[in-house]
Design a protein around this motif. Sequence first.
Motif, PDB file in Angstrom:
ATOM      1  N   ARG A  25       0.799  -1.229   0.000  1.00  0.00           N
ATOM      2  CA  ARG A  25       0.000   0.000   0.000  1.00  0.00           C
ATOM      3  C   ARG A  25       0.833   1.282   0.000  1.00  0.00           C
ATOM      4  N   PRO A  26       1.670   1.453  -1.005  1.00  0.00           N
ATOM      5  CA  PRO A  26       2.441   2.690  -1.076  1.00  0.00           C
ATOM      6  C   PRO A  26       1.514   3.905  -1.136  1.00  0.00           C
ATOM      7  N   GLY A  27       1.935   4.969  -0.471  1.00  0.00           N
ATOM      8  CA  GLY A  27       1.136   6.200  -0.489  1.00  0.00           C
ATOM      9  C   GLY A  27       0.325   6.413   0.762  1.00  0.00           C
ATOM     10  N   VAL A  28       0.120   5.347   1.561  1.00  0.00           N
ATOM     11  CA  VAL A  28      -0.669   5.537   2.780  1.00  0.00           C
ATOM     12  C   VAL A  28       0.213   6.083   3.901  1.00  0.00           C
ATOM     13  N   PRO A  49      -4.748   8.425   1.018  1.00  0.00           N
ATOM     14  CA  PRO A  49      -4.901   9.759   0.437  1.00  0.00           C
ATOM     15  C   PRO A  49      -6.003   9.775  -0.623  1.00  0.00           C
ATOM     16  N   ALA A  50      -6.563  10.954  -0.871  1.00  0.00           N
ATOM     17  CA  ALA A  50      -7.536  11.103  -1.959  1.00  0.00           C
ATOM     18  C   ALA A  50      -6.869  10.653  -3.251  1.00  0.00           C
ATOM     19  N   GLY A  51      -7.596   9.880  -4.031  1.00  0.00           N
ATOM     20  CA  GLY A  51      -7.053   9.397  -5.299  1.00  0.00           C
ATOM     21  C   GLY A  51      -6.265   8.100  -5.162  1.00  0.00           C
ATOM     22  N   SER A  72     -14.189   7.342   2.774  1.00  0.00           N
ATOM     23  CA  SER A  72     -14.669   6.052   2.268  1.00  0.00           C
ATOM     24  C   SER A  72     -13.633   5.388   1.375  1.00  0.00           C
ATOM     25  N   LEU A  73     -13.751   4.059   1.315  1.00  0.00           N
ATOM     26  CA  LEU A  73     -12.817   3.229   0.565  1.00  0.00           C
ATOM     27  C   LEU A  73     -13.638   2.174  -0.168  1.00  0.00           C
ATOM     28  N   THR A  74     -13.271   1.879  -1.415  1.00  0.00           N
ATOM     29  CA  THR A  74     -14.004   0.869  -2.179  1.00  0.00           C
ATOM     30  C   THR A  74     -13.095  -0.327  -2.426  1.00  0.00           C
ATOM     31  N   SER A 101     -11.927  10.185  -2.354  1.00  0.00           N
ATOM     32  CA  SER A 101     -11.696  11.434  -1.626  1.00  0.00           C
ATOM     33  C   SER A 101     -10.932  11.229  -0.325  1.00  0.00           C
ATOM     34  N   GLY A 102     -10.326  10.041  -0.161  1.00  0.00           N
ATOM     35  CA  GLY A 102      -9.520   9.777   1.024  1.00  0.00           C
ATOM     36  C   GLY A 102     -10.314   9.079   2.110  1.00  0.00           C
ATOM     37  N   ALA A 103      -9.591   8.425   3.016  1.00  0.00           N
ATOM     38  CA  ALA A 103     -10.246   7.679   4.096  1.00  0.00           C
ATOM     39  C   ALA A 103      -9.252   7.471   5.229  1.00  0.00           C
ATOM     40  N   VAL A 104      -9.789   7.363   6.455  1.00  0.00           N
ATOM     41  CA  VAL A 104      -8.974   7.023   7.626  1.00  0.00           C
ATOM     42  C   VAL A 104      -9.622   5.818   8.293  1.00  0.00           C
ATOM     43  N   LEU A 105      -8.854   4.741   8.405  1.00  0.00           N
ATOM     44  CA  LEU A 105      -9.395   3.484   8.923  1.00  0.00           C
ATOM     45  C   LEU A 105      -8.619   3.013  10.146  1.00  0.00           C
TER      46      LEU A 105
END
Length: 283
Positions: A25-28, A49-51, A72-74, A101-105
């Motif tokens: 998961r690069p980018g998180v 991140p968003a995108g 939210s995350l899909t 649009s980004g998400a925090v889990l």
Amino acid sequence: MSRPHCVFIQAQDLPFKRGLQGGGRPGVQVKILGIDAKNGDCTTIIRYPAGFTRKGPEHLRAHEEFFVLEGSLTINGLTYGQHAYAFLPAGHVRKSYASKSGAVLLTTFSATPKVQTGAPERGLFDKALLVEQINTLDMPWDESLVDPKLARGTMIKPLRTDPYTGESSFLYATAPHRVPKDGAKPKWTHSMIEEIFAIDGEYVWGDCGVMGPGGYVWWREQQWHGPSGSITGFNLWVRTVGGPMHNIFADKKSPMRWNPPYRPRIPAGLKPFAKGYVRGPNY
Ligand SMILES: [Fe+2]
């Protein structure tokens, strides 16, 4: 699961670091709330991140459990919005996942989350463990699931019970003004580990301080705490580790304190970060 006792630290006090341990998961960005140095099992907050977008197929060698705090995350076409929950066992194949649009889990892993491309070998994925999606905002609260020894006014939304170990995850809430009648309550402990993340509200540990939203706990077996209560009410994500929920209450009552100083019992490595919780004014 040899993580040390931690009651409690505010997630806000811990730094975000780039990337997920194990390299996927690069980018998180990731906050580690607790980790077993040997096995790598951990509880984290992951910010996508968003995108963010990643194409599979790929799978993890560890179980992944998450609760969406924000955004939210899909995953595989299913969209997980605010307060959605899932338990995706090791070997669960992600064909695609993305966050527009980004998400925090809030996310737990049962071992270092090593990513492997493609489908898993036979036998790794156990469908009996899968909880693909629960939209907890749509669920009713259930008061009958709470230990009857606890004071009234509490309720549960069950999320998962492990069919082999009895370990469970659930939301646990109380109405405001959960105050003991005579100003005293027993301390208590458990025969298993109890992990807590405060989603909203305040939880007062008479012995350790006032825990606010973002409060995190890894409560080891047979460690006594409390008494506890709440004036604001709270909504907690709770997980048992090492067996089903089992409360052990002290015989005698101790006086409840409502503004105890922050005196956490946490690992030495967290102490430099721990500032505690400061309530903002509501006027
Ligand atoms: Fe407890």
